[in-house]
Scaffold this motif. Structure first.
Motif, short mmCIF file in Angstrom:
data_model
loop_
_atom_site.label_atom_id
_atom_site.label_comp_id
_atom_site.label_asym_id
_atom_site.label_seq_id
_atom_site.Cartn_x
_atom_site.Cartn_y
_atom_site.Cartn_z
N GLY A 2 0.85 -1.18 0.00
CA GLY A 2 0.00 0.00 0.00
C GLY A 2 0.88 1.23 0.00
N SER A 3 0.29 2.38 -0.20
CA SER A 3 1.04 3.64 -0.27
C SER A 3 1.05 4.28 1.10
N ILE A 4 2.22 4.29 1.76
CA ILE A 4 2.31 4.83 3.12
C ILE A 4 3.46 5.82 3.29
N ALA A 5 4.27 6.04 2.26
CA ALA A 5 5.38 6.99 2.38
C ALA A 5 4.83 8.41 2.51
N GLN A 6 5.36 9.16 3.48
CA GLN A 6 4.96 10.55 3.66
C GLN A 6 6.17 11.38 4.08
N SER A 7 5.93 12.61 4.47
CA SER A 7 7.02 13.53 4.77
C SER A 7 7.25 13.65 6.27
N ALA A 8 8.53 13.66 6.65
CA ALA A 8 8.92 13.99 8.01
C ALA A 8 9.43 15.42 8.02
N LEU A 9 8.90 16.23 8.93
CA LEU A 9 9.29 17.63 9.05
C LEU A 9 10.41 17.72 10.08
N VAL A 10 11.61 18.07 9.61
CA VAL A 10 12.82 18.00 10.43
C VAL A 10 13.36 19.41 10.68
N PRO A 11 13.49 19.83 11.94
CA PRO A 11 14.14 21.12 12.21
C PRO A 11 15.65 20.98 12.08
N PHE A 12 16.27 21.95 11.41
CA PHE A 12 17.72 21.93 11.23
C PHE A 12 18.32 23.22 11.77
N SER A 13 19.35 23.08 12.60
CA SER A 13 20.13 24.24 13.04
C SER A 13 21.57 23.77 13.20
N PRO A 14 22.52 24.48 12.61
CA PRO A 14 23.91 24.04 12.67
C PRO A 14 24.50 24.23 14.06
N ALA A 15 25.36 23.30 14.45
CA ALA A 15 26.15 23.41 15.68
C ALA A 15 27.47 24.09 15.34
N PRO A 16 28.31 24.39 16.32
CA PRO A 16 29.59 25.04 16.00
C PRO A 16 30.49 24.21 15.10
N SER A 17 30.42 22.87 15.20
CA SER A 17 31.28 22.03 14.36
C SER A 17 30.44 21.16 13.44
N PHE A 18 31.07 20.69 12.36
CA PHE A 18 30.36 19.88 11.38
C PHE A 18 29.99 18.52 11.96
#
Length: 564
Positions: A296-312
């Motif tokens: 069945g069709s169940i793929a959807q979107s996850a809403l992810v907050p992104f904020s960079p830290a001081p290092s990669f």
């Protein structure tokens, strides 16, 4: 040679099926959500999957396997009741026949990847949501090619169906319908239980929190070009980057896909000067109970907050955790989420932009733009300006992470030019090759990036981590108010807060703040960087000259308020 194997260029044979039940049920969220966006997709509402069949089998083996496959999975023998004023429903047929198209192509049977080009849209009320064909070489089955409607299948489902077909063709002993499995009808009934409703309430609460917090627009940048949207694709193929991704993933204990997602988000955040942004990651939802092998069709979107830290490296760990946390809230009633999107967008003065969409296809057989799957690349190759099939401002598609990494960056040239897209991918290479050896101080990220940061003029201001073009916002206010003299003023508040105040003398004296705000929201459309004022001051007439802020404040006020 059996009768079924009689060689013709194109032949249709009927395959009987007999399932365990028939009936009419509501649609589960996954299916219903598809029908929300299906009318806007055109041929994209149909996609093709294919699989090579085991050697030494006959067309009769394939027919028997198809019959069992359709008997097992109700979604493959379902029609749908949809349309204006219709209560959406799925109608399952217990027994009947499906058509199997035989394509005698000789040596071309080994390379065929389509049934019709482009695929025909499905009539969901009259035909089952999958079309099946088998290519043959001198009557010998070579490859199964299926056209799927997104109503029944996402990419994971398509792979499950094709893998199961191959297994059934190979093993006659497995060609039994077997015990009942979890079907879309079962999922629809489960979603109406108290347990499922509680889960949905938690999901909506998560989405509302993110929608209230994250700036609605990542690509709030001066337009690179005026005019309608134009989408292009840039691609990166690299063996060295694949090795670097493995090294970084091991060092930071994240997945290779998380490395690519974080690198892209970090680059865009640095380039646009944005400290908080939303990523929209397409997620299979296969970790949900009973969903691992669900057809069945169940793929959807996850809403992810992104904020960079001081290092990669720390940014990698933080983003990886945020992604997997967001996956918990990636199965939902899209109608309920959209109501929150619209309501919160109106409160904030700007609707959410899906500016960075992530589609990780590395664990599936998705090909999309890659015509050289499996071909090793010893260095790094970047191409840009290619034709695109997706329509997001920026979409990162991950096809492979090893042994050669293959990614695509779809972009709207109004916001990211073809040269900038190529520079972003070359910068991705430099960052990952460096991060494989050492951590990166993000304050010095510019040393590794092959393009300059976005430069904004004095008409741009940053409020609550969101970049706003006051001139563009003022143009929207003027159009909505029917007042070519309307203006927006930046006003300071307690604790260093700032807000936008819209002054206008609407052409229609009956218009109040609420009506004007609704008109502004409707006029915003998909503009990036423009936003509705936080409050409105409506006057009977504009001052002279109309650009004089003190003059506006001196005018008799007819009405004032937020309009929310």
């Amino acid at each position: 040679m059996t009768t079924a194997e009689t060689s013709t260029a194109v032949r249709t044979v009927r395959v009987p099926f007999a399932g365990l039940r028939s009936g009419r049920w509501p649609m589960p969220h996954g299916q219903s959500n598809v029908f929300d966006w299906l009318p806007h997709e055109g041929s994209g509402a149909v996609f093709v999957g294919y699989a090579d069949l085991p050697a030494g089998r006959t067309v009769d083996d394939v027919r028997a396997a198809v019959g069992v496959l359709v008997s097992r999975h109700e979604g493959l023998r379902t029609v749908y009741e949809v349309g204006p004023g219709v209560e959406r429903a799925q109608v399952v047929t217990r027994d009947g026949h499906v058509d199997l198209l035989l394509l005698e192509l000789g040596s071309g049977a080994y390379d065929r990847t389509w049934i019709s080009d482009p695929p025909r849209p499905f009539d969901h009320g009259a035909e089952f949501p999958v079309r099946m064909a088998v290519t043959t070489d001198a009557g010998v089955p070579v490859r199964a090619v299926f056209e799927f409607s997104h109503a029944v299948a996402d990419l994971v489902t398509a792979n499950l169906v094709l893998d199961e077909l191959v297994g059934l063709v190979a093993s006659p002993a497995d060609r039994t319908v077997g015990p009942p499995v979890w079907q879309p009808a079962d999922q629809a009934e489960y979603e109406r239980t108290p347990q499922a409703r509680r889960r949905m309430a938690r999901t909506l609460a998560y989405w509302r929190q993110q929608l209230h917090t994250i700036p609605p627009c990542l690509l709030s940048v001066p337009a690179r070009r005026e005019g309608p949207p134009e989408f292009r694709l840039a691609t990166l193929r690299s063996g060295p980057v694949a090795e670097a991704i493995d090294a970084v993933a091991r060092r930071t204990r994240v997945t290779p896909a998380s490395v690519l997602v974080t690198t892209t988000a970090t680059l865009l955040s640095w380039w646009t000067g944005t400290e908080l942004a939303a990523l929209e990651a397409l997620y299979s939802n296969r970790a949900l109970p009973r969903m691992q092998n669900f057809v069945g069709s169940i793929a959807q979107s996850a809403l992810v907050p992104f904020s960079p830290a001081p290092s990669f490296h720390e940014t990698l760990r933080r983003t990886h955790l945020a992604i997997f946390n967001a996956y918990q809230y990636a199965y939902f009633d899209a109608t309920a989420v959209e109501e929150s999107v619209q309501s919160i967008g109106s409160q904030r003065g700007c609707q959410r932009h899906r500016d960075l969409v992530i589609n990780d296809m590395s664990s599936t057989r998705g090909g999309v733009f890659d015509g050289r799957a499996g071909v090793p690349v010893h260095g790094t190759e970047v191409e840009s300006g290619l034709d695109a099939t997706t329509t997001d401002p920026v979409r990162l598609t991950i096809l492979h992470t090893r042994p050669t990494v293959v990614v695509g960056l779809t972009h709207d040239v109004r916001h990211v030019t073809t040269d900038e897209a190529a520079a972003l991918l070359w910068s991705m290479e430099r960052i990952l090759l460096t991060a494989a050896d050492r951590d990166i101080d993000l304050a010095r990220l510019g040393d590794l990036v092959e393009l300059d940061r976005v430069v904004r003029g004095p008409e741009w201001v940053e409020i609550d981590a969101a970049w706003i073009d006051i001139t563009a916002s003022e143009q929207v206010l003027r159009a909505a108010a029917g007042d070519p003299t309307a203006r927006i003023v930046l006003r300071g508040g307690p604790g260093g807060s700032r807000s936008l105040v819209g002054y206008a003398a609407p052409a229609d004296p009956r218009v109040g703040p609420r009506e004007l705000h609704a008109a502004v929201m409707a006029t915003l459309g998909g503009r990036h960087g423009a936003m509705a004022p936080d409050s409105y001051v409506l006057c009977a007439r504009p001052p002279h000259p109309p650009r004089d802020e003190a003059g506006w404040r001196a005018q008799p006020i007819r009405a004032a308020g937020t309009g929310r």
